[in-house]
Scaffold this active site. Structure first.
Site, PDB file in Angstrom:
ATOM      1  N   PHE A  87      32.471  34.155  38.552  1.00 32.62           N
ATOM      2  CA  PHE A  87      32.245  35.139  39.615  1.00 32.62           C
ATOM      3  C   PHE A  87      33.074  36.379  39.291  1.00 32.62           C
ATOM      4  O   PHE A  87      34.298  36.324  39.238  1.00 32.62           O
ATOM      5  CB  PHE A  87      32.621  34.627  41.010  1.00 32.62           C
ATOM      6  CG  PHE A  87      32.313  35.666  42.059  1.00 32.62           C
ATOM      7  CD1 PHE A  87      31.044  35.766  42.604  1.00 32.62           C
ATOM      8  CD2 PHE A  87      33.273  36.598  42.450  1.00 32.62           C
ATOM      9  CE1 PHE A  87      30.735  36.763  43.527  1.00 32.62           C
ATOM     10  CE2 PHE A  87      32.975  37.594  43.370  1.00 32.62           C
ATOM     11  CZ  PHE A  87      31.699  37.673  43.920  1.00 32.62           C
ATOM     12  N   ASP A 114      40.090  38.346  34.303  1.00 32.34           N
ATOM     13  CA  ASP A 114      39.770  38.770  35.667  1.00 32.34           C
ATOM     14  C   ASP A 114      40.706  38.026  36.610  1.00 32.34           C
ATOM     15  O   ASP A 114      40.474  36.866  36.948  1.00 32.34           O
ATOM     16  CB  ASP A 114      38.306  38.472  35.996  1.00 32.34           C
ATOM     17  CG  ASP A 114      37.932  38.925  37.409  1.00 32.34           C
ATOM     18  OD1 ASP A 114      38.850  39.246  38.196  1.00 32.34           O
ATOM     19  OD2 ASP A 114      36.733  38.951  37.727  1.00 32.34           O
ATOM     20  N   LYS A 166      41.846  42.900  45.063  1.00 34.49           N
ATOM     21  CA  LYS A 166      42.215  42.110  46.242  1.00 34.49           C
ATOM     22  C   LYS A 166      43.672  42.313  46.690  1.00 34.49           C
ATOM     23  O   LYS A 166      43.964  43.303  47.336  1.00 34.49           O
ATOM     24  CB  LYS A 166      41.869  40.635  45.985  1.00 34.49           C
ATOM     25  CG  LYS A 166      40.341  40.442  45.912  1.00 34.49           C
ATOM     26  CD  LYS A 166      39.871  39.026  46.048  1.00 34.49           C
ATOM     27  CE  LYS A 166      38.354  39.016  46.251  1.00 34.49           C
ATOM     28  NZ  LYS A 166      37.607  38.289  45.235  1.00 34.49           N
TER      29      LYS A 166
HETATM   30  C1  LIG Z   1      36.393  38.953  44.578  1.00 36.11           C
HETATM   31  C2  LIG Z   1      36.299  38.959  43.103  1.00 36.11           C
HETATM   32  C3  LIG Z   1      35.726  40.036  42.398  1.00 36.11           C
HETATM   33  C4  LIG Z   1      35.034  41.183  43.089  1.00 36.11           C
HETATM   34  O1  LIG Z   1      35.855  41.906  43.930  1.00 36.11           O
HETATM   35  P1  LIG Z   1      35.199  42.871  45.038  1.00 36.11           P
HETATM   36  O2  LIG Z   1      36.370  43.630  45.572  1.00 36.11           O
HETATM   37  O3  LIG Z   1      34.536  41.991  46.048  1.00 36.11           O
HETATM   38  O4  LIG Z   1      34.225  43.735  44.332  1.00 36.11           O
HETATM   39  C5  LIG Z   1      35.758  40.005  41.016  1.00 36.11           C
HETATM   40  N1  LIG Z   1      36.307  38.970  40.359  1.00 36.11           N
HETATM   41  C6  LIG Z   1      36.848  37.902  40.996  1.00 36.11           C
HETATM   42  C7  LIG Z   1      37.438  36.801  40.196  1.00 36.11           C
HETATM   43  C8  LIG Z   1      36.853  37.855  42.386  1.00 36.11           C
HETATM   44  O5  LIG Z   1      37.358  36.789  43.022  1.00 36.11           O
END
Ligand SMILES: *Cc1c(COP(=O)(O)O)cnc(C)c1O
Length: 426
Positions: free
Chosen positions: A146, A233, A274
């Protein structure tokens, strides 16, 4: 008084349903206020928040230091765009690069934008530094990843719900199984057009999958061997959530909690979002050293809001709180306690198969078929009992409270969770 002040849960939900696009399926609870580990609904009922806005609110709801940083900056200057300099950005950039041990940062707003940015930087690096022929560069990604919701990002998702009827998709991605070092090596051995390997140190949305202990060290070493960028990520796992400042260093055996200096595990390209703002404002970032980041030149990439002075002030405060409040250590300690407590219950439970996770990013797997609504029903019951959590894919419930929780609070929450789960035993 605004009409919005006197709304019932039922009315609020009906308005969202009627006037908002149906791109989410929220748990039926309407929140009005938050403080630390708690949130309150419009009827005044208090809950423990066990989602933390998908690990955005690591520092706790409405942390006074972060909120004050935002208010003070908002009263001075909010947005200049990058057409001009502002007095907050440079200091923030110096702060965050030294905090995580990189030469440079590229500021964006949302997680998906930061992932997109990392992909663009990596492709450019592939052409201009590595020498891949133009438009031939590939990025390796993992199954069940994700990384966000843009058209390019869903192009390499394998979630049918996220992809259906949004094509045509972006080319140039090779998907391999997660937590499979050999699969990565096979691709690297047989391709000379790979620019990067994009990976989540733990798969959050997929259901909190923790890879083998040496997975990140080995894949990082392979990337170095084949001159491929290791792109982490850490939008969900980063910033103390897993009991380490970054989860990418969470699997090594060294006792250090912040091994951003160790080349064994340090990502070439680090993606944050986040909790970078403590959940008060959209702030994301891509970090890399000069040999990589210098492929970005004026006009080649940008964002009107990226690097705005509020974001800069908020992110500095949010990162300071992580160290001031010792949240990395707290997540590590309470996470171990949480899993130990739940494992005691699971030993004799018929409804829960297992608990897994690191720090305060954990999940339980419900003992029922993937398509049953047991996890959903448990979350509704948890809500009634004063604790908010949400199922992820399949019959899995993620537990990710704010990291400012105390041990007593955690034990009270374990009590709520176990009591609720027991009511589902047959
Ligand atoms: C939440 C998330 C995203 C996307 O972040 P948004 O601010 O919702 O665009 C990307 N990578 C990971 C691993 C995430 O948990």
């Amino acid at each position: 008084m605004s009409v919005l002040n006197a709304i019932s849960s039922k009315e609020a939900i009906e308005l969202e349903y009627k006037y908002g696009a149906h791109n989410y399926h929220p748990l039926p609870v309407v929140l009005q206020r938050g403080e630390g580990v708690f949130v309150w609904d419009v009827e005044g009922k208090k809950y423990y928040d066990f989602l933390s806005a998908y690990s955005s609110v690591n520092q706790g709801h409405c942390h006074p230091k972060i909120v004050n940083a935002m208010i003070e900056q908002a009263q001075k200057l909010t947005l200049t765009s990058r057409a001009f300099h502002n007095d907050q950005l440079g200091a923030y950039e110096e702060f965050i690069t030294s905090y995580f041990g990189y030469d440079k940062v590229l500021p964006m707003n949302t997680g998906a934008e930061a992932v997109e940015t990392a992909l663009k930087i990596s492709r450019r690096w592939g052409y201009e530094v590595k020498g891949i022929p133009e438009n031939k560069g590939k990025i390796i990604v993992c199954e069940n990843n994700f990384h966000g919701r843009t058209t390019t990002i869903i192009s390499f998702s394998n979630d049918p719900v996220a992809r259906k009827n949004f094509g045509p998709y972006t080319e140039g991605f090779i998907k391999i199984p997660y937590d499979d070092v050999d699969a990565l090596e096979d691709i690297l051995k047989t391709h000379d057009d790979i620019a990067g390997f994009l990976v989540e140190p733990m798969q959050g949305e997929a259901g909190v999958y923790v890879p083998a202990e040496d997975y990140l060290i080995k894949t990082k070493a392979l990337c170095a061997q084949y001159n491929v960028l290791f792109i982490a990520d850490e939008v969900q796992t980063g910033i103390a959530r897993t009991g380490r400042l970054l989860a990418s260093c969470g699997n090594c055996s060294c006792p250090q909690k912040d091994c951003s200096e160790s080349p064994d595990v340090k990502p070439d390209v680090l993606i944050l979002g986040k909790a970078l703002s403590g959940g008060v404002y959209p702030v994301s970032a891509v970090l890399a050293n000069n040999s990589i980041m210098d492929v970005i030149t004026p006009g080649s990439h940008g964002s009107t809001f990226g690097g705005n002075p509020i974001a800069a002030a908020v992110a500095v405060a949010a990162l300071e709180v992580i160290k001031d409040d010792e949240l990395t250590e707290n997540a590590d300690r309470l996470g171990k306690l949480f899993r130990a407590q739940l494992n005691q219950y699971i030993a004799t439970s018929s409804i829960v198969k297992l608990v897994r996770g690191k720090g305060l990013l954990n999940a339980i797997v419900i003992n029922d078929t993937e398509d049953s609504d047991t996890a959903c029903n448990i979350c509704l019951k948890l809500r009634d009992n004063g604790l908010l959590a949400k199922p992820t894919h399949g019959n899995i419930i993620r537990f990710a409270p704010p990291l400012v929780m105390t041990e007593d609070q955690l034990l009270e929450c374990v009590g709520i969770i176990v009591q609720t789960l027991k009511s589902f035993e047959v």
